[in-house]
Design a protein around this motif. Structure first.
Motif, PDB file in Angstrom:
ATOM      1  N   GLY A 154       3.575  15.283   2.345  1.00 32.25           N
ATOM      2  CA  GLY A 154       4.961  15.681   2.231  1.00 32.25           C
ATOM      3  C   GLY A 154       5.519  15.439   0.840  1.00 32.25           C
ATOM      4  N   ILE A 155       5.067  14.332   0.216  1.00 35.43           N
ATOM      5  CA  ILE A 155       5.556  14.020  -1.133  1.00 35.43           C
ATOM      6  C   ILE A 155       5.027  15.033  -2.135  1.00 35.43           C
ATOM      7  CG2 ILE A 155       5.470  12.304  -2.983  1.00 35.43           C
ATOM      8  CD1 ILE A 155       5.490  10.151  -0.833  1.00 35.43           C
ATOM      9  N   ASP A 159       4.156  18.125  -1.518  1.00 41.49           N
ATOM     10  CA  ASP A 159       4.844  19.402  -1.291  1.00 41.49           C
ATOM     11  C   ASP A 159       6.245  19.384  -1.895  1.00 41.49           C
ATOM     12  OD1 ASP A 159       2.677  20.445   0.041  1.00 41.49           O
ATOM     13  OD2 ASP A 159       3.432  19.879   2.032  1.00 41.49           O
ATOM     14  N   SER A 160       6.926  18.261  -1.770  1.00 45.48           N
ATOM     15  CA  SER A 160       8.257  18.137  -2.354  1.00 45.48           C
ATOM     16  C   SER A 160       8.199  18.184  -3.867  1.00 45.48           C
ATOM     17  CB  SER A 160       8.916  16.828  -1.908  1.00 45.48           C
ATOM     18  OG  SER A 160       9.075  16.804  -0.521  1.00 45.48           O
ATOM     19  N   PHE A 161       7.193  17.534  -4.437  1.00 46.50           N
ATOM     20  CA  PHE A 161       7.036  17.557  -5.894  1.00 46.50           C
ATOM     21  C   PHE A 161       6.730  18.966  -6.387  1.00 46.50           C
ATOM     22  CE2 PHE A 161       4.458  16.989  -9.782  1.00 46.50           C
ATOM     23  CZ  PHE A 161       5.411  16.357 -10.559  1.00 46.50           C
ATOM     24  N   ALA A 177       7.664  21.745  -4.922  1.00 45.68           N
ATOM     25  CA  ALA A 177       8.895  22.513  -4.796  1.00 45.68           C
ATOM     26  C   ALA A 177       9.851  22.185  -5.928  1.00 45.68           C
ATOM     27  CB  ALA A 177       9.549  22.237  -3.453  1.00 45.68           C
ATOM     28  N   LEU A 178       9.899  20.920  -6.330  1.00 44.33           N
ATOM     29  CA  LEU A 178      10.759  20.514  -7.438  1.00 44.33           C
ATOM     30  C   LEU A 178      10.308  21.150  -8.744  1.00 44.33           C
ATOM     31  CD1 LEU A 178      13.047  18.688  -8.518  1.00 44.33           C
ATOM     32  CD2 LEU A 178      11.295  16.939  -8.882  1.00 44.33           C
ATOM     33  N   SER A 185      11.069  24.820  -8.739  1.00 46.35           N
ATOM     34  CA  SER A 185      12.508  25.031  -8.908  1.00 46.35           C
ATOM     35  C   SER A 185      12.918  24.860 -10.365  1.00 46.35           C
ATOM     36  CB  SER A 185      13.273  24.057  -8.023  1.00 46.35           C
ATOM     37  OG  SER A 185      14.637  24.170  -8.233  1.00 46.35           O
TER      38      SER A 185
END
Length: 78
Positions: free
Chosen positions: A2-3, A5-7, A9-10, A13
């Motif tokens: 999850g971390i 994937d969040s990184f 996405a960041l 972005s």
């Protein structure tokens, strides 16, 4: 994962924001050129601050219009 994937996405972005900023600056320069040439063809010689102001208003309107979803047109009743 999850971390990670969040990184991802960041990072995507941030890259998208940089690309959009570059395109906004490029469209502003093109709009300044168009306003200056259009004023010259019309026989006017405005000062630089009026050319930049009108180009900023036109570029902002184009960016906002391009970013706004046309939700009214997407809901077509059959």
């Amino acid at each position: 994962m999850g971390i990670l994937d969040s990184f991802g996405a960041l990072v995507s972005s941030i890259i998208a924001s940089i690309v959009l900023l570059v395109f906004a600056i490029l469209s502003f320069f093109i709009t300044v050129f168009i306003v200056q040439v259009g004023a010259g063809l019309a026989g006017y010689s405005p000062s630089g601050d009026f050319v930049v102001l009108s180009a900023a208003i036109l570029a902002t309107g184009a960016i906002v219009a391009g970013a706004s979803p046309l939700s009214g047109l997407s809901e077509i009743a059959e």
